[in-house]
Design a protein around this motif. Structure first.
Motif, short mmCIF file in Angstrom:
data_model
loop_
_atom_site.label_atom_id
_atom_site.label_comp_id
_atom_site.label_asym_id
_atom_site.label_seq_id
_atom_site.Cartn_x
_atom_site.Cartn_y
_atom_site.Cartn_z
N LYS A 1 0.84 -1.19 0.00
CA LYS A 1 0.00 0.00 0.00
C LYS A 1 0.88 1.25 0.00
O LYS A 1 1.97 1.25 0.56
CB LYS A 1 -0.93 0.01 1.21
CG LYS A 1 -2.06 1.02 1.10
CD LYS A 1 -3.22 0.68 2.02
CE LYS A 1 -4.41 1.61 1.75
NZ LYS A 1 -5.59 1.25 2.54
N TYR B 1 -7.05 3.97 -6.58
CA TYR B 1 -7.16 2.54 -6.28
C TYR B 1 -7.04 2.29 -4.78
O TYR B 1 -6.51 1.27 -4.34
CB TYR B 1 -6.10 1.73 -7.04
CG TYR B 1 -6.11 1.90 -8.53
CD1 TYR B 1 -7.17 1.46 -9.31
CD2 TYR B 1 -5.03 2.51 -9.18
CE1 TYR B 1 -7.17 1.61 -10.69
CE2 TYR B 1 -5.02 2.68 -10.56
CZ TYR B 1 -6.09 2.23 -11.31
OH TYR B 1 -6.08 2.38 -12.68
N SER B 2 -7.51 3.25 -3.96
CA SER B 2 -7.46 3.16 -2.50
C SER B 2 -6.04 3.02 -1.98
O SER B 2 -5.82 2.52 -0.87
CB SER B 2 -8.32 1.99 -1.99
OG SER B 2 -9.67 2.15 -2.39
N GLU C 1 -3.78 1.09 -3.11
CA GLU C 1 -3.31 -0.29 -3.20
C GLU C 1 -2.78 -0.62 -4.58
O GLU C 1 -2.98 0.12 -5.55
CB GLU C 1 -4.46 -1.24 -2.83
CG GLU C 1 -4.95 -1.05 -1.40
CD GLU C 1 -6.11 -1.97 -1.06
OE1 GLU C 1 -6.69 -2.56 -2.00
OE2 GLU C 1 -6.44 -2.06 0.13
N SER D 1 -11.57 10.04 -10.65
CA SER D 1 -12.00 10.50 -9.33
C SER D 1 -12.48 11.93 -9.42
O SER D 1 -12.11 12.67 -10.33
CB SER D 1 -10.84 10.40 -8.32
OG SER D 1 -9.78 11.27 -8.68
#
Length: 330
Positions: free
Chosen positions: A7, A151-152, A154, A236
């Motif tokens: 991450k 992608y958070s 990740e 986004s």
């Protein structure tokens, strides 16, 4: 095979990451001088591992009809550009720098061999020098919103192969000076910083994309990454409070309204777009038609430039177009 983290961690990942095949640090934006002249700027540093270079070599001749040396090890590349919006002119440069960037904890110290272009900083506080042709910008850029972790934060595995980690500082306030032909002026404006790393050979060489960094009135930012692979479209929207909503392929639509053919490379690029995300119905138009980076020693020619945004909201944008060869297949 390189090992991968699980991450994004900031500011640690602002630094050069020696376990990634390809990575870049990328600033774009529009600036205005104290007497009202308008400019677009691009500053990008790439670091490419030797293993990725060999993969590039396998594809280069087949797809682009061009070759790169087979004996390269890890190398850096600088791409810089200035768009003189009012004069309808575009200037760019490409420089290769042997070896890896310095290892700087929580930041970066990137520069070409002569220090004509440099980026020093991290954690949303950057000092930039951009020298192209007769233009020299010296800027301080500071983030005024928290980074957006796409992608958070990740690892994202592409359906077409490879993977990416990707984050953006979508609103950085920039102030500084422009020196041009012996005259120095103050400049200010908003920059957009993108940081991406991973196994990006397939995305760059085989697929390509349309990328939009949109800054709207009311302190709203929209990022759209439309790969030439429909299921990989993403984006986004970040509101004034810094809250971000992720967009999938079905959440926005991009319609190409016009095309432009480069007189230099013969490549044909989109040149105007209608974008709809539901709440935002926008038309994006280049401020200068020819904003193509097409230097002879640049393997992947691409268009990247300053644009205006109209529609139910007003603003500015930078758009990048990758994967448009001479024989257009899209």
């Amino acid at each position: 095979m390189k090992t991968n983290k699980h991450k994004i961690s900031l500011p640690a990942d602002d630094a050069f990451l020696d376990n990634q095949l390809i990575q870049w640090w990328y600033w774009t934006g529009q600036l205005t001088t104290n007497n009202g002249k308008r400019y677009g700027i691009e500053l990008c540093f790439f670091a490419v591992d030797a293993a990725a270079l060999h993969i590039f070599e396998l594809f280069a001749h087949k797809i682009y009809g061009e070759k790169i040396p087979s004996d390269l090890t890890t190398v850096q590349m600088l791409n810089a550009a200035v768009t003189d919006i009012d004069a309808d002119k575009f200037y760019s440069k490409v420089t290769y720098i042997p070896g890896r960037p310095k290892n700087i904890e929580n930041g970066f110290a990137l520069h070409d061999i002569l220090n004509n272009c440099s980026a020093i900083g991290g954690n949303g506080n950057d000092t930039l020098v951009i020298t192209v042709d007769d233009f020299k910008f010296e800027l301080q850029a500071e983030q005024i919103k928290q980074p957006v972790l796409h992608y958070s934060g990740e690892k994202h595995e592409y359906q077409f192969g490879g993977y990416t980690y990707y984050y953006s500082r979508e609103m950085m306030a920039a102030v500084g000076t422009l020196s041009h032909k012996g005259v120095k002026q103050t400049v200010s404006g908003d920059l957009w910083f993108d940081r991406q790393y991973g196994e990006l050979v397939q995305a760059s060489m085989l697929v390509g994309w349309q990328w939009f960094a949109i800054q709207l009135e009311g302190n709203v930012q929209i990022m759209l990454f439309a790969y030439h692979w429909q299921s990989e479209h993403m984006g986004s929207i970040t509101n004034a409070a810094g809250e971000t909503i992720a967009l999938g392929a079905s959440d926005f639509h991009i319609e190409i309204l016009d095309w432009w053919t480069s007189p230099n490379s013969g490549r044909r690029y989109p040149a105007k777009w209608h974008i709809n995300t539901g709440d935002y119905d926008l038309v994006v138009t280049p401020l200068v038609a020819d904003q193509e980076l097409d230097e002879d020693w640049l393997l992947i020619k691409y268009w990247e430039g300053a644009c205006k945004v109209e529609g139910n909201h007003q603003g500015s944008a930078y758009v990048e177009l990758v994967g448009y060869p001479r024989k257009h297949w899209l």
